[in-house]
Every structure is written in structure tokens, then in C-alpha cells.
Design a protein around this motif. Structure first.
Motif, PDB file in Angstrom:
ATOM      1  N   ILE A  10       0.859  -1.185   0.000  1.00 19.44           N
ATOM      2  CA  ILE A  10       0.000   0.000   0.000  1.00 19.44           C
ATOM      3  C   ILE A  10       0.891   1.229   0.000  1.00 19.44           C
ATOM      4  N   MET A  65      -6.649   1.323   4.753  1.00 23.07           N
ATOM      5  CA  MET A  65      -6.483   0.328   3.680  1.00 23.07           C
ATOM      6  C   MET A  65      -5.856  -0.956   4.213  1.00 23.07           C
ATOM      7  N   GLN A  84      -8.571  -2.914   5.815  1.00 22.84           N
ATOM      8  CA  GLN A  84      -9.474  -3.490   4.807  1.00 22.84           C
ATOM      9  C   GLN A  84      -8.835  -4.722   4.164  1.00 22.84           C
ATOM     10  N   LYS A  91     -11.931   6.711  -4.143  1.00 23.98           N
ATOM     11  CA  LYS A  91     -12.092   6.724  -2.681  1.00 23.98           C
ATOM     12  C   LYS A  91     -13.073   7.816  -2.275  1.00 23.98           C
ATOM     13  N   LEU A  95     -13.621  -3.106  -2.271  1.00 29.50           N
ATOM     14  CA  LEU A  95     -12.247  -3.536  -2.529  1.00 29.50           C
ATOM     15  C   LEU A  95     -12.198  -5.038  -2.791  1.00 29.50           C
TER      16      LEU A  95
END
Length: 214
Positions: A17, A28, A31, A118, A125
Motif C-alpha cells: 500500500i 487500507m 481493509q 475513494k 475492494l
């Protein structure tokens, strides 16, 4: 049956990321971890991301477009592609907050695998990654050939997908067009792109045609 989508497992995936905002990186990461991924690396800038990429092969790169520095996400992807720093099998997803986002992409092979708008939910996702990983699996043989630059073989493999009207026909067309350009088969590329644009208006085909007509 053969037509059933394979169940995508995320547990063995290595994810990177890249985002300059700490809270966005954390969100993120949470997630991605909720999908069962344990191998998540974080980078706050291009230099950190490059160091990580040199150390391991990632399956998925989630990269924010605006990185708050001189290099944006698109330039970073172009650098990776030009220097063969990531293999074609790596899924590169550009994240942006702009609706109707359209960054200046100079060549079709430097397009990300997808754009993600976003804010997005973990569910969005997940669905997106499943779809993209399924596509990667279908095109895995072609990706390997692209890493080797085996353009004639790529055209043959793409023609097979195009002939059977596979759901990845557009991906195969995009890759085939680029292969024709790489082989300097300019006339073939021009007529190929013109025919593609008769089907529908596709940005990659416009890009390819512009390159072929140069």
C-alpha cells in the motif's frame, strides 16, 4: 463447471500500500487484512515503495495517485514498467478521489489494471480484487510472455482469446495492439486500432492509434 469463477483466496497474497496519508494507509491495511491477507507492506513515498519492491515480489500494489511529492502514482507506475521492476502478474490499482479521473497516460502498457475511487468500502475492494485476480489468472500465460517480450507469441495467444469471444476479449485486444506496435507492424496496428474503435470508443485504442500514426 469450467465457467464457474474460481474462488479467490487472498491469504497467500503479498500486498503493498503506497499512500502519503497515514490514516489512509491504516484504513487500507485494515481493509486488506480483513480479506485474510497477512502479508501487507506500507509505504508513505515512492522511495520506500521502491525499496520494498526490490526486496519482494508483490501480488497487488494499491497506489494513491496524489502522493504529495514530485512523483505521482502514474509516473511511479511508468517507472516500474519501464524498468521491469514489477512483473505483469502484479496487480497495480490506482486510487483517486476524483470522479471521472483521467490522468495523462502516455502508453497503453503503462495503464494501471484498474482505478478505485475513494472513499471505498472493504466490500468494494474485495469485489474489485476478486474480479481483477480472476482476470490475471486468465491472462497469466500472456503476462509471462509480456515479461519476456515475446511479441509474436503474444499476438497468437491474444488471437485465441479474441476468436472465442472470451469475456476478456478487450484485454486481449489491448495487449495485441501493443504487441503489433512493439514489432513495428505499423500498418497492421493502424487497421487493428481503427477496427477496435469501430466497435466502441476505447481510450487505449485511441492512444495506440496515435502511437501508430506517429
Amino acid at each position: 463447471t469450467a465457467n464457474q469463477a474460481p474462488v479467490v483466496s487472498f491469504s497467500d497474497k503479498k500486498v503493498l500500500i503506497l499512500d502519503d496519508m497515514p490514516d489512509m494507509r491504516t484504513t487500507m491495511r485494515n481493509q486488506v487484512q480483513s480479506l485474510g491477507v497477512s502479508n501487507v507492506s506500507l509505504a508513505s513515498n515512492v522511495k520506500e515503495a521502491l525499496n520494498q519492491i526490490q526486496q519482494k515480489n508483490f501480488d497487488i500494489v494499491l497506489c494513491d495517485y496524489y502522493l504529495g511529492e514530485a512523483t505521482d502514482g502514474q509516473q511511479f507506475l511508468e517507472y516500474l514498467r519501464t524498468n521491469n521492476a514489477i512483473s505483469r502478474a502484479t496487480l497495480f490499482i490506482m486510487i483517486t478521489a476524483e470522479t471521472g479521473f483521467n490522468s495523462v497516460i502516455t502508453a497503453a502498457e503503462c495503464m494501471p489494471d484498474d482505478y478505485l475511487l475513494k472513499p471505498f468500502t472493504g466490500e468494494t475492494l474485495k469485489l474489485r480484487l476478486e474480479r481483477l485476480l480472476e482476470r490475471k489468472a486468465r491472462l497469466a500465460a500472456i503476462d509471462k510472455l509480456q515479461d519476456k517480450g515475446a511479441w509474436p507469441e503474444i499476438i497468437k495467444a491474444c488471437d485465441e482469446i479474441i476468436a472465442c469471444k472470451d469475456k476478456y476479449i478487450v484485454d486481449a485486444m489491448r495487449i495485441k495492439g501493443n504487441a503489433l506496435l512493439m514489432l513495428h507492424q505499423t500498418d497492421a496496428a493502424i487497421s487493428f486500432y481503427q477496427n477496435a474503435l469501430k466497435m466502441r470508443d476505447m481510450p487505449w485504442a485511441k492512444l495506440g492509434l496515435a502511437r501508430a500514426l506517429k
